[in-house]
Design a protein around this motif. Structure first.
Motif, PDB file in Angstrom:
ATOM      1  N   GLY A 220       0.731  -1.200   0.022  1.00 59.99           N
ATOM      2  CA  GLY A 220       0.089  -0.198  -0.083  1.00 59.99           C
ATOM      3  C   GLY A 220       0.787   1.151   0.002  1.00 59.99           C
ATOM      4  O   GLY A 220       0.876   2.217  -0.542  1.00 59.99           O
ATOM      5  N   SER A 221       1.891   1.136   0.970  1.00 55.17           N
ATOM      6  CA  SER A 221       2.751   2.571   0.922  1.00 55.17           C
ATOM      7  C   SER A 221       3.489   2.752  -0.383  1.00 55.17           C
ATOM      8  O   SER A 221       3.633   3.904  -0.970  1.00 55.17           O
ATOM      9  N   TYR A 222       4.053   1.571  -0.724  1.00 55.06           N
ATOM     10  CA  TYR A 222       4.677   1.811  -2.232  1.00 55.06           C
ATOM     11  C   TYR A 222       3.759   2.416  -3.425  1.00 55.06           C
ATOM     12  O   TYR A 222       4.161   3.203  -4.088  1.00 55.06           O
ATOM     13  N   PHE A 223       2.794   1.764  -3.369  1.00 56.05           N
ATOM     14  CA  PHE A 223       2.012   2.065  -4.415  1.00 56.05           C
ATOM     15  C   PHE A 223       1.419   3.497  -4.366  1.00 56.05           C
ATOM     16  O   PHE A 223       1.049   4.119  -5.267  1.00 56.05           O
ATOM     17  N   SER A 224       1.081   3.732  -3.040  1.00 58.73           N
ATOM     18  CA  SER A 224       0.601   5.247  -2.801  1.00 58.73           C
ATOM     19  C   SER A 224       1.680   6.259  -3.219  1.00 58.73           C
ATOM     20  O   SER A 224       1.231   7.316  -3.353  1.00 58.73           O
ATOM     21  N   ALA A 225       2.957   5.870  -3.129  1.00 57.37           N
ATOM     22  CA  ALA A 225       4.138   6.826  -3.646  1.00 57.37           C
ATOM     23  C   ALA A 225       4.406   6.416  -4.936  1.00 57.37           C
ATOM     24  O   ALA A 225       5.459   7.010  -5.389  1.00 57.37           O
ATOM     25  N   TYR A 226       3.294   5.989  -5.827  1.00 58.56           N
ATOM     26  CA  TYR A 226       3.515   5.592  -7.195  1.00 58.56           C
ATOM     27  C   TYR A 226       4.894   4.736  -7.477  1.00 58.56           C
ATOM     28  O   TYR A 226       5.692   4.910  -8.431  1.00 58.56           O
ATOM     29  N   ASP A 227       5.477   4.005  -6.403  1.00 57.09           N
ATOM     30  CA  ASP A 227       6.629   3.136  -6.728  1.00 57.09           C
ATOM     31  C   ASP A 227       6.086   1.754  -7.016  1.00 57.09           C
ATOM     32  O   ASP A 227       6.075   0.793  -6.264  1.00 57.09           O
ATOM     33  N   TRP A 228       5.760   1.723  -8.342  1.00 62.43           N
ATOM     34  CA  TRP A 228       5.165   0.494  -9.028  1.00 62.43           C
ATOM     35  C   TRP A 228       6.261  -0.639  -8.919  1.00 62.43           C
ATOM     36  O   TRP A 228       5.849  -1.688  -8.648  1.00 62.43           O
ATOM     37  N   HIS A 229       7.469  -0.348  -8.824  1.00 60.17           N
ATOM     38  CA  HIS A 229       8.427  -1.541  -8.941  1.00 60.17           C
ATOM     39  C   HIS A 229       8.575  -2.334  -7.632  1.00 60.17           C
ATOM     40  O   HIS A 229       8.440  -3.701  -7.685  1.00 60.17           O
ATOM     41  N   ASN A 230       8.712  -1.788  -6.629  1.00 58.96           N
ATOM     42  CA  ASN A 230       8.973  -2.194  -5.265  1.00 58.96           C
ATOM     43  C   ASN A 230       7.528  -2.839  -4.820  1.00 58.96           C
ATOM     44  O   ASN A 230       7.610  -3.948  -4.244  1.00 58.96           O
ATOM     45  N   GLY A 231       6.634  -1.987  -4.941  1.00 60.93           N
ATOM     46  CA  GLY A 231       5.172  -2.739  -4.699  1.00 60.93           C
ATOM     47  C   GLY A 231       4.940  -3.987  -5.509  1.00 60.93           C
ATOM     48  O   GLY A 231       4.517  -5.065  -4.889  1.00 60.93           O
ATOM     49  N   SER A 232       5.119  -4.079  -6.796  1.00 65.22           N
ATOM     50  CA  SER A 232       5.024  -5.187  -7.469  1.00 65.22           C
ATOM     51  C   SER A 232       6.116  -6.332  -6.871  1.00 65.22           C
ATOM     52  O   SER A 232       5.560  -7.590  -7.013  1.00 65.22           O
ATOM     53  N   VAL A 233       7.155  -6.186  -6.677  1.00 63.65           N
ATOM     54  CA  VAL A 233       8.204  -7.029  -6.177  1.00 63.65           C
ATOM     55  C   VAL A 233       7.263  -7.856  -4.981  1.00 63.65           C
ATOM     56  O   VAL A 233       7.534  -9.181  -4.940  1.00 63.65           O
ATOM     57  N   ILE A 234       6.986  -6.918  -4.059  1.00 62.99           N
ATOM     58  CA  ILE A 234       6.142  -7.574  -2.896  1.00 62.99           C
ATOM     59  C   ILE A 234       4.998  -8.646  -3.273  1.00 62.99           C
ATOM     60  O   ILE A 234       4.788  -9.487  -2.585  1.00 62.99           O
ATOM     61  N   SER A 235       4.386  -7.933  -4.174  1.00 61.58           N
ATOM     62  CA  SER A 235       3.010  -8.639  -4.614  1.00 61.58           C
ATOM     63  C   SER A 235       3.658 -10.139  -5.238  1.00 61.58           C
ATOM     64  O   SER A 235       3.095 -11.336  -4.749  1.00 61.58           O
ATOM     65  N   ILE A 236       4.832 -10.107  -6.048  1.00 64.07           N
ATOM     66  CA  ILE A 236       5.125 -11.411  -6.610  1.00 64.07           C
ATOM     67  C   ILE A 236       5.546 -12.327  -5.219  1.00 64.07           C
ATOM     68  O   ILE A 236       5.351 -13.406  -5.311  1.00 64.07           O
ATOM     69  N   ILE A 237       6.328 -11.771  -4.381  1.00 61.45           N
ATOM     70  CA  ILE A 237       6.760 -12.460  -3.281  1.00 61.45           C
ATOM     71  C   ILE A 237       5.631 -13.236  -2.492  1.00 61.45           C
ATOM     72  O   ILE A 237       5.562 -14.384  -2.224  1.00 61.45           O
ATOM     73  N   LEU A 238       4.606 -12.407  -2.388  1.00 59.55           N
ATOM     74  CA  LEU A 238       3.283 -13.093  -1.842  1.00 59.55           C
ATOM     75  C   LEU A 238       2.832 -14.244  -2.462  1.00 59.55           C
ATOM     76  O   LEU A 238       2.270 -15.189  -1.939  1.00 59.55           O
ATOM     77  N   LEU A 239       2.627 -13.891  -3.963  1.00 59.70           N
ATOM     78  CA  LEU A 239       2.137 -14.751  -4.870  1.00 59.70           C
ATOM     79  C   LEU A 239       2.952 -16.093  -4.689  1.00 59.70           C
ATOM     80  O   LEU A 239       2.418 -17.339  -4.584  1.00 59.70           O
ATOM     81  N   LEU A 240       4.674 -15.931  -4.553  1.00 57.62           N
ATOM     82  CA  LEU A 240       5.057 -17.188  -4.132  1.00 57.62           C
ATOM     83  C   LEU A 240       4.864 -18.040  -3.180  1.00 57.62           C
ATOM     84  O   LEU A 240       4.710 -19.256  -3.157  1.00 57.62           O
TER      85      LEU A 240
END
Lengths: 272, 486
Positions: A220-240
């Motif tokens: 949430g905090s990454y995305f709200s700061a428009y940091d799509w890259h780091n936010g996506s990384v965490i999403s991928i990690i959770l997905l794994l």
């Protein structure tokens, strides 16, 4: 030309939905996770995640919260589901409704109510952030643990219990040797339904002004700061993590698959 | 008198009422000997499985005693009874393999690994499934599961093995094989087998003793031959095998009359006793037309594989015959019966007797009589008190000698004959309503047992066909009732 309808065509609406809202976003996330600001392919985001004490700490902390939430849910839900499903409680269905009803009430309403109650008890919510996190998560996810357990236990044939007694097992042994192993599928689906959401559902925490930081809060905090890259990384990690857990629980539940169904019926079905 | 030492299980005045208040067994007495193969046989809902479950400990008895070796075990939980069960759907544990299923009981009793291995191997040999130890339950066929279920029970060396409709899930051929195997196993093990089934052929094939049940009551206990050849009542005659049942009466010493002819028989009852004669279809001889004591016409003849089923219509009845010859429809034939092929059941004179109380008397009309289920009004006083007269000013009655009769609260028994009653699907039409419990086709009418809500039984002979479970009312014209002071 005559139009003929194929049953396969029934899948079209869902296929469109799947492509638009699941596959495309997933591809976007993967794209962002493996690129940097300049659009170049890079693993830097992943490396950074695991190098930062803060992010790894959040991951571990989230896991602790999820494990605790799941365990507490299981400890509360199992006896409840067992009572509802296996004792001659006439009011069983009414009681079940009482436990499941919260699922139908909007969660903002529920959490707001909980917040008021906790404030009444604790005075200042900020004093017990960890305990409050667990309380909120358990409160929010308990019905998701009760339902699958209740379903598995009601389908568990009483004749298995009688057979165990018949073979000399006391009540406690009947539980450990027969009822518990046969309710594993319910436990597995309850755990999968509670564990992951309790790692990510930071909205609940925000609503009770809880400063506890979990994986969801990070995204949430990454995305709200428009940091799509780091936010996506965490999403991928959770997905794994989801993939690993699902894989393990499927392996574990494989032998138990529809174990509540009497194998005789299965044999008959195979014959027919 | 039987030797009491041989008695293993005894049920004394056992009553079972379910939680919802339904009484399934009223008062049951049964004795089972050591080493016997006993079959409880009856239609579904007759209470046979409940008896088995009470012996196994899965149902508590509501009243009475359940003795094992002379000791009351009615309060012992199932795990403390030296009894094992083969469940109807086997209930093999799906999370355990064959070995662990069979060794389940041994492990609980704390047998060491070596004993477990040996015993499991031995019983697997016994059920012809050597080498199946590691197999998972879901890979077994129905027949194999059946065998494992038996193995899992007998490995514990119980004193009693209970089998609850254990063969009903198998196909016909497999069932026949298992019947023979079970019988052999019983001989080998020497323990008591109690088997529950609704299949009369299964019961007759396997058992030493058959207990025929209906409606929570034992109808007859006997060897398979006894049950088949000497049925005690109409229910047993109809339930076991095929039968032709004729209404008739005794007309001389060992002479019986039915279907318009007189036959010699082997049962001796007083002349004029009303009887039901039971004749098995395979015992009817078909002769040339004109010969034989009954004449008739063939109305159907069907091939059944080993024999033909021929239906012959006589003046008064329809008779079913099993034999090896086929007949043309419309062919005139004669029928004859050998004396030992006729089994005679004296007519039960105690049916349709109900006790009631004289409630009130209305001058000029009669008594109001209240029974448990119903009431009869305007019963003329003379029907109850012979030669009585009304006192001039009313209410009191005088007997023949002119003395006042004190009738208040007196009990009276009313009875009617089954043939005087009629059924109706209008619940209000008759004097009492109930559900049809069972029925038997007699030669030219149906014999119904109707049960009222208060569990009272009414017997009605009606020419029309109703079904079990139909809700009907019974009407009997008041003049057909017999009244007797009790």
């Amino acid at each position: 030309m005559k139009y003929t309808f194929h049953r396969k065509q029934l899948a079209i609406p869902y296929a469109i939905f799947l492509i638009l809202f699941v596959i495309l976003p997933l591809l976007v996330i993967i794209f962002y996770a493996f690129t940097n600001d300049n659009g170049q392919v890079s693993f830097h985001n992943f490396i950074a995640f695991f190098q930062s004490g803060k992010t790894v700490g959040t991951l571990l902390y989230s896991i602790v919260i999820a494990v605790l939430t799941t365990l507490i849910c299981l400890l509360i839900a199992y006896p409840t589901a067992f009572l509802l499903a296996k004792t001659g409680m006439r009011s069983g269905s009414a009681l079940l409704l009482l436990f499941v009803l919260p699922m139908w009430i909007n969660f903002t309403l529920r959490i707001t109510a909980l917040k008021e109650i906790l404030t009444l008890i604790e005075g200042n919510l900020a004093l017990h952030p960890f305990a409050n996190t667990i309380i909120c998560m358990v409160y929010d996810f308990l019905p998701f643990m009760i339902m699958p357990l209740y379903n598995t236990l009601t389908k568990l044939d009483d004749s298995y219990i009688e057979a165990a007694q018949d073979l000399g097992a006391k009540k406690s042994l009947v539980f450990w040797r027969v009822i518990l192993p046969l309710s594993v599928p319910g436990i597995v689906s309850g755990v999968t339904m509670v564990f992951l959401p309790s790692m990510t559902n930071y909205v609940v925490l925000d609503m009770v002004y809880n400063s506890t930081y979990i994986m969801g809060s990070l995204i949430g905090s990454y995305f709200s700061a428009y940091d799509w890259h780091n936010g996506s990384v965490i999403s991928i990690i959770l997905l794994l993590i989801i993939c690993v857990i699902t894989f393990i629980s499927n392996r574990y539940a494989e032998g138990e698959e529809d174990s509540h169904v009497n194998p005789l019926k299965k044999a008959e079905a195979r014959k027919g | 008198m039987d030797n009491k030492k041989d008695t293993l299980i005894e049920l004394k005045h056992v009553k079972k009422v379910f939680k919802d208040g339904v009484t399934i067994i009223e008062d049951l007495n049964l004795e089972i000997k050591k080493g016997e193969f006993v079959t409880l046989l009856g239609p579904s809902g007759c209470g046979k499985t409940t008896i088995l479950r009470m012996i196994g400990g899965f149902e508590k008895i509501s009243a009475g005693e359940l003795l094992l070796n002379g000791k009351d075990i009615s309060n012992l939980p199932p795990n403390e009874r030296p009894i094992n069960t083969v469940f109807q759907k086997y209930a093999l544990f799906p999370h355990l393999n064959v070995y662990d299923n069979i060794a389940f009981g041994l492990k609980i009793k704390g047998a060491d690994k070596k004993t477990q291995d040996e015993k499991v191997k031995k019983v697997l040999e016994m059920v012809d499934l050597e080498g199946f130890e590691k197999r998972s339950i879901s890979t077994l066929s129905g027949g194999q599961q059946q065998r494992i279920a038996i193995a899992r029970a007998i490995v514990n060396e119980p004193e009693v093995l209970l089998l609850d409709e254990s063969l009903s899930a198998l196909d016909a051929k497999m069932r026949k094989e298992m019947q023979i195997e079970l019988k052999e196993m019983h001989k080998k093990l020497g323990i008591t087998f109690i088997f529950v089934t609704h299949d009369q052929e299964e019961a007759l094939t396997m058992s030493d003793k058959v207990v025929v049940m209906s409606d929570g009551e034992i109808q007859q206990i006997g060897t398979p031959e006894d049950i088949y050849n000497e049925p005690k009542n109409l229910f047993v005659a109809d339930f076991i095998g095929e039968s032709n049942i004729f209404k008739g009466k005794m007309v001389g010493k060992k002479k019986v009359q039915f279907d318009g002819a007189v036959f010699e028989c082997v049962d001796d009852y007083p002349v004029d006793t009303v009887i039901d004669a039971v004749v098995r279809p395979e015992d009817v001889e078909i002769t040339e037309a004109g010969k034989g004591r009954i004449q008739g016409e063939v109305i159907a003849c069907d091939f059944k594989g080993i024999f033909y089923v021929t239906a012959v219509k006589t003046d008064r009845a329809e008779i079913e015959i099993h034999n090896l010859k086929s007949f043309k429809i419309g062919e005139k034939v004669g029928l004859d019966l050998a004396p030992d092929s006729i089994h005679i059941i004296p007519y039960d004179t105690t049916i349709n007797h109900y006790e009631g109380t004289l409630e009130s008397y209305i001058v000029g009309k009669g008594f109001l009589v209240k029974f448990e289920d119903f009431e009869l009004s305007d019963v003329p006083a003379a029907r109850i008190f012979a030669n009585c007269t009304e006192k001039e000013e009313g209410t009191s009655l005088l007997d023949a000698a002119g003395k006042e009769i004190s009738w208040e609260g007196r009990k009276v028994v009313a009875s009617f004959k089954p043939e005087d009653a009629k059924l109706s699907d209008d619940a209000e039409a008759g004097f009492v309503a109930g559900d049809i419990n069972s029925f038997i086709f007699m030669d030219n009418y149906y014999h119904y047992r109707v049960r009222s809500e208060s569990e009272e039984e009414y017997i009605v002979n009606d020419e029309y066909l109703w079904n079990s479970g139909d809700h009907v009312s019974i009407s009997v014209p008041l003049e057909k009732f017999q009244f007797e002071l009790s």
